[in-house]
Design an enzyme around this catalytic site. Structure first.
Site, mmCIF file in Angstrom:
data_model
loop_
_atom_site.group_PDB
_atom_site.id
_atom_site.type_symbol
_atom_site.label_atom_id
_atom_site.label_comp_id
_atom_site.label_asym_id
_atom_site.label_seq_id
_atom_site.Cartn_x
_atom_site.Cartn_y
_atom_site.Cartn_z
ATOM 1 N N ASP A 65 0.786 -1.741 0.444
ATOM 2 C CA ASP A 65 0.255 -0.216 -0.201
ATOM 3 C C ASP A 65 0.706 1.233 -0.228
ATOM 4 O O ASP A 65 2.048 1.409 0.640
ATOM 5 C CB ASP A 65 -0.810 0.694 1.431
ATOM 6 C CG ASP A 65 -2.446 0.394 1.393
ATOM 7 O OD1 ASP A 65 -2.809 -0.822 0.381
ATOM 8 O OD2 ASP A 65 -2.891 0.313 1.984
ATOM 9 N N TYR A 67 2.342 4.653 1.952
ATOM 10 C CA TYR A 67 1.845 5.233 3.092
ATOM 11 C C TYR A 67 0.656 6.359 3.103
ATOM 12 O O TYR A 67 0.884 7.363 1.717
ATOM 13 C CB TYR A 67 3.492 5.971 3.278
ATOM 14 C CG TYR A 67 4.982 5.714 2.988
ATOM 15 C CD1 TYR A 67 4.968 4.574 3.870
ATOM 16 C CD2 TYR A 67 5.497 5.957 2.721
ATOM 17 C CE1 TYR A 67 5.897 4.263 3.905
ATOM 18 C CE2 TYR A 67 7.083 5.006 2.444
ATOM 19 C CZ TYR A 67 7.368 4.221 3.266
ATOM 20 O OH TYR A 67 8.280 3.784 3.110
ATOM 21 N N PHE A 78 7.929 2.188 -1.087
ATOM 22 C CA PHE A 78 9.013 2.027 0.627
ATOM 23 C C PHE A 78 8.961 3.732 0.303
ATOM 24 O O PHE A 78 10.444 3.984 1.161
ATOM 25 C CB PHE A 78 9.943 0.958 0.207
ATOM 26 C CG PHE A 78 9.888 0.049 0.724
ATOM 27 C CD1 PHE A 78 9.306 -0.311 1.223
ATOM 28 C CD2 PHE A 78 9.225 -1.278 -0.729
ATOM 29 C CE1 PHE A 78 8.070 -1.417 2.163
ATOM 30 C CE2 PHE A 78 9.034 -2.107 0.125
ATOM 31 C CZ PHE A 78 8.103 -2.929 1.400
ATOM 32 N N HIS A 187 10.022 -9.389 6.120
ATOM 33 C CA HIS A 187 9.346 -8.298 5.614
ATOM 34 C C HIS A 187 10.267 -6.857 6.403
ATOM 35 O O HIS A 187 11.188 -6.927 7.354
ATOM 36 C CB HIS A 187 7.579 -7.121 6.341
ATOM 37 C CG HIS A 187 7.276 -5.888 5.324
ATOM 38 N ND1 HIS A 187 7.792 -5.170 5.520
ATOM 39 C CD2 HIS A 187 6.641 -5.910 3.706
ATOM 40 C CE1 HIS A 187 7.437 -3.833 5.545
ATOM 41 N NE2 HIS A 187 6.588 -4.505 3.836
#
Length: 221
Positions: A65, A67, A78, A187
């Site tokens: 998703d 931020y 990221f 992750h």
């Protein structure tokens, strides 16, 4: 929603834009952006494709998703805009690069510099409502981004796919393992990283090794 996607992608993705699900998705996104604060800004939704052209893709990093905080998302998974403090996952990515490649922790969390070297920074869902993680999931974005992964898998060779965390690993089924390389790990989020599933994966040096093996330029991480 304006699909301002770089022309290099159009031969591979135009058929998706013409499908009923994508028209429904575009209507949903338009309505959300008109009624709520959403991220990234409309003109940045397809930034991953703008900065990394189809012919240049050599590495694919899959996020989930965007931020959902103000000023963070700008269309690359990221990554955050210049001058924005680094979110926890990005901090852990940079820490691993620091350990793996012995290069200093960077000031900016803007990963455009990776994208311009052929790293596709692809979120599975390309939009989100402010402060509501996952709010635009299961509206059609995943079907579109799965098609992106399949097109890369079917039409290119020797791509390095970085699958971080359980969600990204589900995309492995879309990738031809004979033609491409896959590196998997936990992750980089603190929850996973602090339990020993992220640090020490050496994905950045391993990626560069794989690229150089097939005559491609290493990424300057």
């Amino acid at each position: 929603m304006n699909v301002n996607i770089h022309q290099s992608w159009k031969p591979y993705l135009q058929q998706e834009f013409d499908k009923p699900y994508f028209k429904d998705l575009a209507n949903f996104v338009k309505a959300e952006y008109s009624m709520h604060k959403c991220f990234p800004s409309g003109k940045q939704i397809f930034n991953a494709f703008e900065y990394c052209h189809f012919n240049d893709v050599k590495v694919v990093i899959i996020g989930q998703d965007p931020y959902h905080g103000v000023g963070q998302a700008h269309g690359l998974c990221f990554s955050v805009n210049d001058g924005i403090s680094h979110p926890p996952s990005l901090i852990n990515i940079f820490k691993e690069i620091e350990q793996d490649l012995k290069i200093p922790y960077p000031k900016s969390g803007n990963l455009e510099r990776w994208a311009k070297q052929g790293v596709l920074l692809l979120n599975a869902t390309l939009t989100v409502r402010a402060h509501q993680a996952g709010s635009h999931q299961k509206k059609g974005w995943e079907q579109f981004t799965n098609a992106v992964i399949e097109q890369i898998s079917n039409n290119k060779k020797n791509i390095v796919f970085l699958l971080w965390g359980g969600y990204a690993k589900t995309k492995a089924t879309l990738i031809n393992k004979e033609a491409h390389s896959m590196l998997t790990s936990g992750h980089p989020s603190p929850l996973s990283a602090n339990r020993g599933y992220w640090f020490g994966n050496k994905h950045f040096s391993k990626t560069n090794f794989l690229l150089e093996q097939v005559g491609l330029k290493a990424v300057v991480w």
